[in-house]
Design an enzyme around this catalytic site. Structure first.
Site, short mmCIF file in Angstrom:
data_model
loop_
_atom_site.label_atom_id
_atom_site.label_comp_id
_atom_site.label_asym_id
_atom_site.label_seq_id
_atom_site.Cartn_x
_atom_site.Cartn_y
_atom_site.Cartn_z
N LYS A 83 8.16 -16.22 -45.91
CA LYS A 83 8.12 -16.52 -44.48
C LYS A 83 8.35 -15.24 -43.70
CE LYS A 83 7.84 -19.54 -41.13
NZ LYS A 83 7.07 -18.56 -40.33
N LYS A 107 17.45 -12.73 -44.14
CA LYS A 107 17.58 -13.55 -42.92
C LYS A 107 17.43 -15.04 -43.26
CE LYS A 107 15.51 -11.96 -39.29
NZ LYS A 107 14.49 -11.61 -38.27
N LYS A 119 6.27 -10.21 -44.77
CA LYS A 119 5.98 -9.54 -43.49
C LYS A 119 4.65 -8.82 -43.62
CE LYS A 119 8.43 -9.16 -39.60
NZ LYS A 119 9.35 -10.17 -39.03
N THR A 207 13.93 -17.20 -30.43
CA THR A 207 14.54 -15.95 -30.89
C THR A 207 15.48 -15.38 -29.83
OG1 THR A 207 12.54 -15.47 -32.19
CG2 THR A 207 14.10 -13.68 -31.89
N ASN A 238 8.96 -11.02 -25.44
CA ASN A 238 9.45 -12.38 -25.58
C ASN A 238 10.95 -12.45 -25.85
OD1 ASN A 238 10.03 -14.80 -27.64
ND2 ASN A 238 8.39 -15.43 -26.27
#
Length: 434
Positions: A83, A107, A119, A207, A238
């Protein structure tokens, strides 16, 4: 010899990512030594499982063909599918993707999610391409990656310079290339989609909201009232915007902002919503915002403030600027914004760091909620999502805080130890094939 203004601007537009793998490995080894990680498992976790590099052609609006390079690094899947985000940026390369994928493993593990870390992205400056070109680039990249991603194997999400629209293109391309009977069953191939395409209410702010929540939890532990406290934000995308939005609502005051184009300050406060609306009409830039003063790039982190939120790229706080930071708290909205040399200086100075794998984990937690929603065919509403997110983050924060106090270590070391131990437990219980 002093650097020219042009040199400084150029340096800021492309922050160095060269040392990110060195940083994450030192963080990993420090924690692995502390918990006496089994040497066999240390060997496994020190390297990535898979590294995918694809070169693919795309026809531009003018009829020319350009060839782009994309990456996807899959670090570890002991806890579940890979992920992690896809970013579109000139600094994207295998080294950066390796480091970011490893951080994602820790994480997800720290958050208690059934995911491993991945990633990637495309080495590209998206500002140089039209919307239609970016759509074709994204769809062709998805097609090139198609056999290496999947809703139960590797689930991408938005990252730097990608958004819900990017995810919608990826989802549509991936589903369109599956057999007809499987198309609707693959909606959770990505998270961070628009709400109308299976996205989660509140995912856009998750986030930044998580960054805000961890600051609130820290303040509560230290009997600090955030009203009137001054904060600065590096990166007003963001994450930076939403963290600022929620902090301002709690009475904190934004006094400095830095983005890829420049830095501004106002000791009396910068209205978050006004700045956000201004960037929409100023090509995404904060530069020349009314009633603000320009700050030299190298002086930004030295601004007088209580809280500093680096929410841009990696390796921003270093041994060069760490001695000048006045904030009492660093809340890492970005991945790897503080390198190990800078961190040592901050810790010696008594400055607290809420580490990235905890501080900005609201995004991947919300992604997990979206993934579950798509798999089960449910629809979760905003209030429910925010409540679940706060509960999950509070539990994770308390776990790290208690460990740090009990063991007498900083919060990053505590977070890494907890995360690595969970992955180690999976290997111990399952064994290593064959």
């Amino acid at each position: 010899m002093a650097k020219s203004k042009k040199e400084k601007q150029t340096q800021h537009k492309k922050p160095p990512l060269r040392g990110m793998m060195d940083n994450v490995m030192e963080q990993f080894n420090n924690a692995a030594d502390r918990i006496q990680l089994h040497p066999h498992i240390r060997k496994i976790l020190s390297i990535t499982n898979n590294e995918i590099l694809v070169n693919f052609p795309v026809k531009m609006d003018n009829g020319d063909v350009e060839v782009f390079t994309g990456y996807r690094v899959q670090h570890n899947a002991a806890l579940g599918p890979y992920k992690g985000g896809l970013r579109y940026h000139p600094t994207v390369d295998l080294d950066a993707a390796r480091a970011l994928a490893m951080w994602m493993t820790w994480k997800c593990s720290l958050a208690g999610l059934p995911y491993g870390g991945g990633k990637g992205g495309i080495k590209i400056d998206p500002s140089k391409f039209s919307e239609t070109e970016l759509e074709r680039i994204t769809r062709r990249f998805t097609y090139a990656l198609a056999d290496n991603i999947g809703p139960e194997h590797d689930i991408p999400a938005p990252d730097v310079n990608t958004n819900s629209q990017t995810m919608a293109w990826i989802a549509d391309t991936y589903m369109s290339t599956r057999p007809p009977a499987q198309r609707t069953a693959n909606q959770h191939i990505v998270t961070g989609k628009p709400e109308g395409s299976g996205g989660l209410e509140g995912r856009d702010r998750a986030t930044g909201y998580g960054v805000y929540l961890t600051i609130i939890f820290w303040a509560d532990k230290n009997d600090i009232n955030l009203k009137g406290k001054k904060f600065i934000v590096q990166g007003f995308g963001n994450v930076g915007y939403w963290a600022s939005h929620f902090l301002e609502k709690d009475g904190a005051k934004l006094v400095g902002v830095q983005d890829a184009f420049g830095s501004i300050q106002n000791e009396k406060g910068i209205n978050v919503e006004n700045l956000f609306q201004y960037t929409k009409t100023n090509k995404g830039s904060i530069v020349d915002f009314p009633n603000s003063q320009t700050v030299d790039h190298d002086d930004f982190f030295a601004l007088d403030c209580d809280i500093c939120i680096p929410a841009a790229l990696g390796n921003q706080i270093t041994k060069e600027n760490a001695p000048h930071i006045k904030a009492k708290l660093i809340a890492e909205g970005a991945n790897g914004p503080t390198n190990v040399d800078g961190e040592k200086i901050l810790i010696d100075r008594g400055i607290t760091i809420i580490p990235d794998i905890l501080c900005n984990s609201g995004g991947v937690i919300a992604s997990y909620f979206e993934w579950l929603q798509n798999r089960s065919g449910e629809i979760w509403h905003y209030d429910e999502v925010m409540e679940k997110l706060e509960k999950k983050l509070k539990g994770n924060f308390n776990k790290v805080f208690v460990y740090a106090v009990r063991e007498g270590v900083d919060m990053r070391t505590a977070a890494f130890c907890i995360a690595i131990e969970r992955v180690e437990k999976a290997y111990v219980q399952r064994g290593i094939f064959p």
